[in-house]
Design an enzyme around this catalytic site. Structure first.
Site, PDB file in Angstrom:
ATOM      1  N   LYS A 116      46.056  77.355  11.440  1.00 11.58           N
ATOM      2  CA  LYS A 116      46.822  77.502  12.654  1.00 11.58           C
ATOM      3  C   LYS A 116      46.350  78.803  13.483  1.00 11.58           C
ATOM      4  O   LYS A 116      46.532  79.019  14.722  1.00 11.58           O
ATOM      5  CB  LYS A 116      48.243  77.719  12.442  1.00 11.58           C
ATOM      6  CG  LYS A 116      48.861  76.142  12.278  1.00 11.58           C
ATOM      7  CD  LYS A 116      50.348  76.351  12.272  1.00 11.58           C
ATOM      8  CE  LYS A 116      50.950  76.679  10.840  1.00 11.58           C
ATOM      9  NZ  LYS A 116      52.492  76.850  10.960  1.00 11.58           N
ATOM     10  N   ARG A 130      44.501  69.995   0.028  1.00 15.75           N
ATOM     11  CA  ARG A 130      44.863  69.973   1.545  1.00 15.75           C
ATOM     12  C   ARG A 130      43.846  69.184   2.236  1.00 15.75           C
ATOM     13  O   ARG A 130      42.767  68.706   1.551  1.00 15.75           O
ATOM     14  CB  ARG A 130      44.500  71.384   2.060  1.00 15.75           C
ATOM     15  CG  ARG A 130      43.291  72.010   1.928  1.00 15.75           C
ATOM     16  CD  ARG A 130      43.477  73.495   2.572  1.00 15.75           C
ATOM     17  NE  ARG A 130      43.653  73.566   3.983  1.00 15.75           N
ATOM     18  CZ  ARG A 130      44.007  74.499   4.742  1.00 15.75           C
ATOM     19  NH1 ARG A 130      43.901  75.585   4.164  1.00 15.75           N
ATOM     20  NH2 ARG A 130      44.075  74.497   6.084  1.00 15.75           N
ATOM     21  N   GLU A 139      55.958  76.843   8.827  1.00 17.25           N
ATOM     22  CA  GLU A 139      56.273  78.196   9.578  1.00 17.25           C
ATOM     23  C   GLU A 139      56.240  77.829  11.080  1.00 17.25           C
ATOM     24  O   GLU A 139      55.135  77.468  11.450  1.00 17.25           O
ATOM     25  CB  GLU A 139      55.413  79.125   8.956  1.00 17.25           C
ATOM     26  CG  GLU A 139      56.024  80.515   9.736  1.00 17.25           C
ATOM     27  CD  GLU A 139      54.870  81.791   9.170  1.00 17.25           C
ATOM     28  OE1 GLU A 139      54.996  82.890   9.934  1.00 17.25           O
ATOM     29  OE2 GLU A 139      54.080  81.777   8.245  1.00 17.25           O
TER      30      GLU A 139
END
Length: 547
Positions: free
Chosen positions: A268, A258, A33
């Site tokens: 982020k 992750r 994104e």
């Protein structure tokens, strides 16, 4: 992926089985994104997606999941493309979720016509209240019983901009009593009167990620939709969307753990907060775990990719020591980086018995571990700089550096002995007067007396002024807390002003060096000038970390 990690990459085994059972081509995608810069965790996903597809003769698309115009920006799009290219990967096609807005809208209409979606009047808070808990089932909304015709009309009016933000949403009609909360009539469309970076003002309604993402994968013919473990509970919804929207392709979602690094923020949102609140100097601050920050600090694509391959691909979450990443940049630079000397906190030394005005040029290896790099010339004269920490007027026992009456070796040069200490009015040491022994020149086969201390130094009259930025962990507490800003290290940056050897005058941005005793450094691409070089310390020379 590296051969020694074949057994740990369970996704590779899945792909092999799928190919054996009739898959014709492997198609992966990297779907960021554009709401921030990529970080080291994204690097793991980039390496995984691109290299898996490459290994099996497939292809990888770069797709921007740009379904939220309130948080996205062209700056982030460009930075993402730049980071992927810098790592050395080429995407097969560049796609945007926003390119599919028409089809996504049509698929939502299809769900409404099938009685599988409806327009909701309740507020976000009310929807959350009706959704229930992990122990209690949800309650059906009064809007759930609307007719198909009314829902189609309201959805069309949403598209035309007749309602305000938050006034209405579209929800999938699935199962309010499902044990998986994600299946309790999730929101699939919301209103956002905002200009989109790609579609401008064409739309005022936007699909939710959980609805858009499976459609994007299906439209592009992605075979393996590889994502992190937090999406595992959303896999039933992913499959439901693909099935009920009657998509021809049926992507397979696979989750992996992750990357979690000690003393490192991997969000982020939090990284953006550090930027917005000026805890750091932008997304590419060398203390940031962003790819652009690591790049500016001096990390190489090779080191980052080797690190990502070595940690492997697993199903269970784990915490990786950040020193492992540092290990790989040391391994990458030890044969590449020229060796040279710098003085970060200078103390002037006058060699009183060396001829005034004379400069001689001494030979030194560029990199002792790589003979192919050859030798360099370094100047030596009556005046040099050493580190302040390499002198003590009243040293403790077993101190082998310079002190009054002691003799030490100058790296690549001569033995010197300290004779006099010059101080200012406040009693601070400002200069040392020493003598040298011309018979002890390095490289001449001198076999006389031994000394235990060897000092690095820089010749004073030809030295080039430099700034050195020394970094510590940006985050102190790797476990985090209620407010991660409380773990920000106030001493994560130390700036020193000193000197480098004369031959560094030709150093260019992003050139990398090993400074004797200080570590590996990178010429800062943003702040260095011809008048004053700025060096970012990439990593110190040694670590206790072992693979």
């Amino acid at each position: 992926m590296s051969e020694n990690n074949t057994s740990s990459n369970f996704i590779k085994h899945i792909i092999k089985e799928d190919l054996a059972n009739g898959y014709n081509e492997i198609v992966t995608r990297f779907p960021p994104e554009p709401n921030g810069y990529l970080h080291i965790g994204h690097a793991k996903s980039i390496v995984l997606n691109f290299e898996l597809a490459d290994e099996f003769g497939g292809r990888t698309n770069l797709r921007f999941d740009d379904t939220n115009p309130l948080k996205e920006d062209v700056e982030y799009v460009e930075s993402i493309k730049d980071s992927i290219s810098w790592l050395g990967y080429e995407w097969d096609e560049l796609r945007y979720a926003s390119n599919y807005f028409d089809e996504m809208y049509n698929r939502a209409v299809l769900l409404i016509k099938k009685g599988l979606a409806y327009v909701e009047d309740m507020s976000q808070e009310e929807i959350r209240e009706y959704r229930g808990t992990l122990k209690e089932p949800g309650k059906e909304s009064p809007s759930r019983s609307r007719s198909i015709e009314e829902n189609l009309d309201l959805f069309d009016r949403m598209k035309k901009g007749e309602f305000q933000n938050g006034e209405k949403v579209v929800r999938a009609k699935i199962d309010m009593s499902s044990p998986n909360i994600n299946m309790r009539d999730p929101v699939i469309y919301r209103i956002a009167h905002a200009t989109h970076h790609n579609t401008g003002d064409d739309w005022c309604i936007y699909p939710m990620y959980s609805f858009a993402h499976p459609l994007e994968d299906a439209i592009e013919g992605v075979t393996h939709s590889i994502c992190t473990l937090e999406f595992e509970d959303q896999r039933p919804l992913y499959n439901w969307v693909v099935e009920q929207c009657e998509m021809e392709a049926k992507p397979k979602q696979i989750e992996f753990a992750r990357l979690n690094l000690t003393n490192t923020v991997m969000s982020k949102r939090k990284l953006k907060q550090l930027v917005d609140e000026n805890f750091v100097d932008g997304w590419d601050d060398p203390r940031m775990p962003t790819i652009s920050g690591l790049r500016r600090r001096g990390y190489t694509p090779e080191a980052i990719k080797k690190f990502c391959r070595e940690i492997g691909v697993a199903r269970a979450d784990n915490l990786v020591d950040v020193r492992m990443l540092e290990h790989f940049i040391r391994e990458d630079l030890k044969l590449k980086a020229p060796r040279t000397m710098s003085v970060l906190h200078p103390l002037k030394v006058v060699i009183t018995n060396y001829p005034e005005g004379e400069v001689e040029w001494l030979d030194a290896e560029i990199n002792p571990e790589n003979e192919d790099m050859g030798t360099r010339k370094i100047p030596f004269s009556r005046e040099i700089y050493i580190e302040q920490s390499d002198f003590m007027e009243d040293p403790p026992k077993k101190y082998f550096r310079l002190f009054p009456g002691n003799e030490v070796r100058l790296k690549h040069a001569y033995f010197i002995t300290c004779n006099d200490v010059i101080k200012d009015e406040e009693g601070n040491v400002v200069e040392l007067h020493c003598t040298y022994d011309p018979e002890t020149k390095s490289g001449t086969g001198f076999t006389g007396r031994k000394v235990k201390g060897t000092l690095h130094w820089v010749e004073a009259t030809n030295a080039k002024e430099a700034e050195f930025r020394l970094y510590d962990s940006l985050i102190l507490d790797e476990k985090g807390g209620s407010d991660f800003l409380e773990q920000v290290n106030p001493n994560s940056l130390e700036v020193a002003s000193g000197y480098v050897e004369q031959n560094m005058s030709d150093a260019k941005e992003n050139d990398k060096f090993q400074f004797f005793r200080h570590g590996y450094f990178n010429v800062d691409p943003n702040d260095s000038t011809d008048e004053k070089l700025v060096f970012n310390r990439i990593v110190e020379l040694k670590s206790s970390f072992k693979l």
